[in-house]
Design an enzyme around this catalytic site. Sequence first.
Site, PDB file in Angstrom:
ATOM      1  N   LYS A   1      29.006  32.193  53.154  1.00  0.00           N
ATOM      2  CA  LYS A   1      27.850  31.583  52.469  1.00  0.00           C
ATOM      3  C   LYS A   1      26.702  31.546  53.460  1.00  0.00           C
ATOM      4  O   LYS A   1      26.862  31.916  54.625  1.00  0.00           O
ATOM      5  CB  LYS A   1      28.190  30.180  51.966  1.00  0.00           C
ATOM      6  CG  LYS A   1      28.832  29.279  52.997  1.00  0.00           C
ATOM      7  CD  LYS A   1      29.282  27.959  52.404  1.00  0.00           C
ATOM      8  CE  LYS A   1      30.553  28.108  51.603  1.00  0.00           C
ATOM      9  NZ  LYS A   1      30.384  27.852  50.178  1.00  0.00           N
ATOM     10  N   ARG A   2      25.537  31.130  53.032  1.00  0.00           N
ATOM     11  CA  ARG A   2      24.414  30.974  53.962  1.00  0.00           C
ATOM     12  C   ARG A   2      24.804  30.064  55.116  1.00  0.00           C
ATOM     13  O   ARG A   2      25.580  29.130  54.943  1.00  0.00           O
ATOM     14  CB  ARG A   2      23.200  30.377  53.256  1.00  0.00           C
ATOM     15  CG  ARG A   2      22.366  31.354  52.469  1.00  0.00           C
ATOM     16  CD  ARG A   2      21.101  30.701  51.953  1.00  0.00           C
ATOM     17  NE  ARG A   2      21.375  29.523  51.148  1.00  0.00           N
ATOM     18  CZ  ARG A   2      20.937  28.301  51.438  1.00  0.00           C
ATOM     19  NH1 ARG A   2      20.249  28.064  52.534  1.00  0.00           N
ATOM     20  NH2 ARG A   2      21.208  27.283  50.633  1.00  0.00           N
TER      21      ARG A   2
ATOM     22  N   LYS B   1      26.296  23.006  54.944  1.00  0.00           N
ATOM     23  CA  LYS B   1      27.493  23.729  54.516  1.00  0.00           C
ATOM     24  C   LYS B   1      28.627  23.577  55.530  1.00  0.00           C
ATOM     25  O   LYS B   1      29.760  23.933  55.261  1.00  0.00           O
ATOM     26  CB  LYS B   1      27.164  25.200  54.265  1.00  0.00           C
ATOM     27  CG  LYS B   1      26.210  25.396  53.079  1.00  0.00           C
ATOM     28  CD  LYS B   1      25.844  26.852  52.880  1.00  0.00           C
ATOM     29  CE  LYS B   1      24.814  27.043  51.772  1.00  0.00           C
ATOM     30  NZ  LYS B   1      25.353  26.826  50.418  1.00  0.00           N
TER      31      LYS B   1
ATOM     32  N   HIS C   1      17.975  23.910  41.714  1.00  0.00           N
ATOM     33  CA  HIS C   1      19.137  24.391  42.472  1.00  0.00           C
ATOM     34  C   HIS C   1      19.395  23.594  43.746  1.00  0.00           C
ATOM     35  O   HIS C   1      20.155  24.057  44.599  1.00  0.00           O
ATOM     36  CB  HIS C   1      18.951  25.860  42.858  1.00  0.00           C
ATOM     37  CG  HIS C   1      19.201  26.820  41.739  1.00  0.00           C
ATOM     38  ND1 HIS C   1      20.455  27.273  41.409  1.00  0.00           N
ATOM     39  CD2 HIS C   1      18.346  27.424  40.870  1.00  0.00           C
ATOM     40  CE1 HIS C   1      20.373  28.119  40.389  1.00  0.00           C
ATOM     41  NE2 HIS C   1      19.105  28.221  40.040  1.00  0.00           N
TER      42      HIS C   1
ATOM     43  N   LYS D   1      34.465  32.581  42.954  1.00  0.00           N
ATOM     44  CA  LYS D   1      34.907  33.956  43.203  1.00  0.00           C
ATOM     45  C   LYS D   1      36.237  33.971  43.948  1.00  0.00           C
ATOM     46  O   LYS D   1      37.130  34.766  43.636  1.00  0.00           O
ATOM     47  CB  LYS D   1      33.837  34.702  44.007  1.00  0.00           C
ATOM     48  CG  LYS D   1      32.528  34.897  43.263  1.00  0.00           C
ATOM     49  CD  LYS D   1      31.389  35.219  44.218  1.00  0.00           C
ATOM     50  CE  LYS D   1      30.049  35.031  43.520  1.00  0.00           C
ATOM     51  NZ  LYS D   1      28.916  34.931  44.459  1.00  0.00           N
TER      52      LYS D   1
ATOM     53  N   THR E   1      29.041  29.156  44.286  1.00  0.00           N
ATOM     54  CA  THR E   1      29.691  30.168  43.439  1.00  0.00           C
ATOM     55  C   THR E   1      30.755  30.938  44.208  1.00  0.00           C
ATOM     56  O   THR E   1      31.636  31.533  43.598  1.00  0.00           O
ATOM     57  CB  THR E   1      28.677  31.161  42.832  1.00  0.00           C
ATOM     58  OG1 THR E   1      27.869  31.703  43.868  1.00  0.00           O
ATOM     59  CG2 THR E   1      27.803  30.485  41.796  1.00  0.00           C
TER      60      THR E   1
END
Length: 817
Positions: free
Chosen positions: A532-533, A538, A346, A644, A640
């Site tokens: 998100k985290r 990110k 991952h 969504k 993901t």
Amino acid sequence: MTKERLRELLETNVHELFAIEIDEASPQELFQALANVVKQMYSEDWRQTRKNLLLEDQKQAYYFSIEFLPGKMLKSNLLNMQLFEQAEAVFEELGVSLDDVAETEKDMALGNGGLGRLASCFMDSLASLGLPGNGNGIRYRYGLFKQKFIDGHQVELPDDWLRSGNVWEVRKESKAVPIRFGGQVYLVTGEDGKLAPVYEGGFTWRAVPYDTAMVGYQNHHLNTLRLWSVEVPAEDEAHYATLESRQALENLTAVLYPDDSNETGKRTRLMQEYFFVSAGIQSIVRYYKKLNLPLAMMSERVAIHINDTHPALCVPELMRILVDEEGLAWEKAWSITVKVMSYTNHTIMAEALEKWPVRMIEEVLPRMDQIIKEIDRRFVETMQGVHPQALLERTRIIIDDQVHMAHLAIVGSHSVNGVAKLHSDLLKSVVLHDFYLIYPARFNNKTNGIAQRRWLQLANQPLAKVLDQSIGTSWRNDPLDLQLLKNYYEDETVLQQIADAKMSNKRALARYIQHTTGVTVDPTAIFDVQIKRLHAYKRQLLNLMHILKLYFEVKDDPTATFHPRVFIFGAKAAPSYHYAKSIIKVINEVANLINHDESINDKIKVVFLENYNVSLAEKIIPAADVSEQISLASKEASGTSNMKLMLNGAVTIATLDGANIEIRDAIGDENIAIFGLTEEEVYQYYAQRNYSAYAYYESDPVLQRVVNAFIDGTIPNIQVEGREIFDSLLKYNDEYFLLRDFHAYCDAQHRVDIAYQDTHRWQKISLMNIANAGKFSADETVRNYAADIWQIDPLFAHIKEPNAASLTESVPPLGNS
């Protein structure tokens, strides 16, 4: 099941559980009673599914994951059992909303982010496809943590989600197994000439399983999520009489990801990983032996999946059982193990590939240490002369006194997959290239997917109703049928209905924001979402830098023409991740600055919603206009949240990273805002080492003003955090290339702003995102895993409806099977 019958059963449960009348019951009591009815109704199907699997001698998959993030289960179970509308009607009669009742359920605190949510989406899809696939994880007492903001700082509080019990779980005392830690292990030769381990010292704890039914969508098929909790063996109660001695034991399953910045935390995390792996493998072998088949046939009945590196000890643990307890020769045991195991990687980031000191494994798991060393020795010996020595030195399991868990998982599995096309390609060409040279046939791609039942049917009922009325209901069973919506690309009525559904969701989120934060936001503004985290790669910081740019523009010119924006963040930072927590503090202080500046006339609002979890995501995602997927290209394995948000009609602003590329390919360049460095350009910078953040800063007054804001007093209360961020960008040369991508990102945001102001064009873009989202259903992903890796087939149990008479009898109390 009629509305009247459901109400009758609900009343019976309220009477039995609380000794009150139904109109006296609180929403929490109504939840407990309804959940008990649901359990009673699916218990026969659950039993029958397990019975049929044995009768059909069917192969099963076991999905090992340190995280599962299922969210609240009441609505999902009602939907899957075709009870949703009846439950809504019953509560309407009682003057209570189903939403208020469901809100009292606690989110299971069993995960952190995408890894755990993916595992739960897979559990949903496995059951809904009638595939025999079960989860295996840890029953955390507190999970990750409950996030609070105090003076803008993240503060971690215990998430006591089990305080009132968990109505869905069933304790399986008879399935408990022993787990051994510590001590020493000696190998002695037995009378049969075989080596056998002799244990000295150490201690044994007891793993007790709690099973939760995974209810398939309207098919009577139920799989099992088995979560393990630690307990003192009855015979050792006297040794755990003191609070101190019990504390170490209870810490084992207390929290997800214990702080590993110290030795104690590292040991606890390693013990956690072995605990649920050993318990699960023992449970599987015990089940397999009931089939009375030779151990050599195990791979024909059992598939074990290693979800990321945390369960990599599945490989040596199965070897331990086959060699030590079942007496198989090493070669035969190894052949079985490799055929049974498969592994999903991952991450692309080297620091996220787990490594454990050999010394620690020797102390905590002495038999695992011996087996891992033997696996390593035999791997090198087998490959000697086949591959260059330098290649073998890079791929061996133990390097520089560290056990590389990804190496262990790859060597011990027959399949290794990435989770998006780009990610899988990078695994083969860069991250795991050496292993690809050795095992090219093992590598494959399985792009992640999401459970559209939860993320559309449940989370976005206004949009679901529009789809039912326009394209029919077949999409509820087959998400690929969402593409029928393309027929309405020019239909003004349907386009407006989709826009009205979005506005309804935005108003609901605006009310939630007002209630929880006190910030008033305008639903007609663009809702720009990054959830998100919190991690540097990110690039929540890039988002913040653009917000500051807009803020300065409107301060300089109050007539600036961009459409009003509400920037919404949701994210947790790991407790020991200081830099990420500094970014949270700065975002919150920028929010305070902007939200209280009346001179900008509410053109910008910034909201950071605390304690991001599945239930909060279900509120945010249906209301989002813009989906922020802005990680540095080559860093996000898949993502993901991108899927969504797309499913719910949000328009994506994205780098060419992870599954963003496949989303772009599915919907076309005209329906997504792509920007920034490509993966090839990023690796060019790495190779040439010629990136200069300061050069970008020095040559660009706009960028200078934004970056200087972190240290020049523009943003109050961030002296320490602002300097840390400023230094990360200039002193430490901007590891994730924010300054390089800044103007490209701002340009993409400008394109989004222009598109939004053309209402008709925006509605069409939104429609095309929804219509193409079926490709990213977890159902599709799981079908591919089942066919290509696990080789499992559907088993749809043909079960008659529950006997209505039996449901009028006394319903068992909470927690009983």
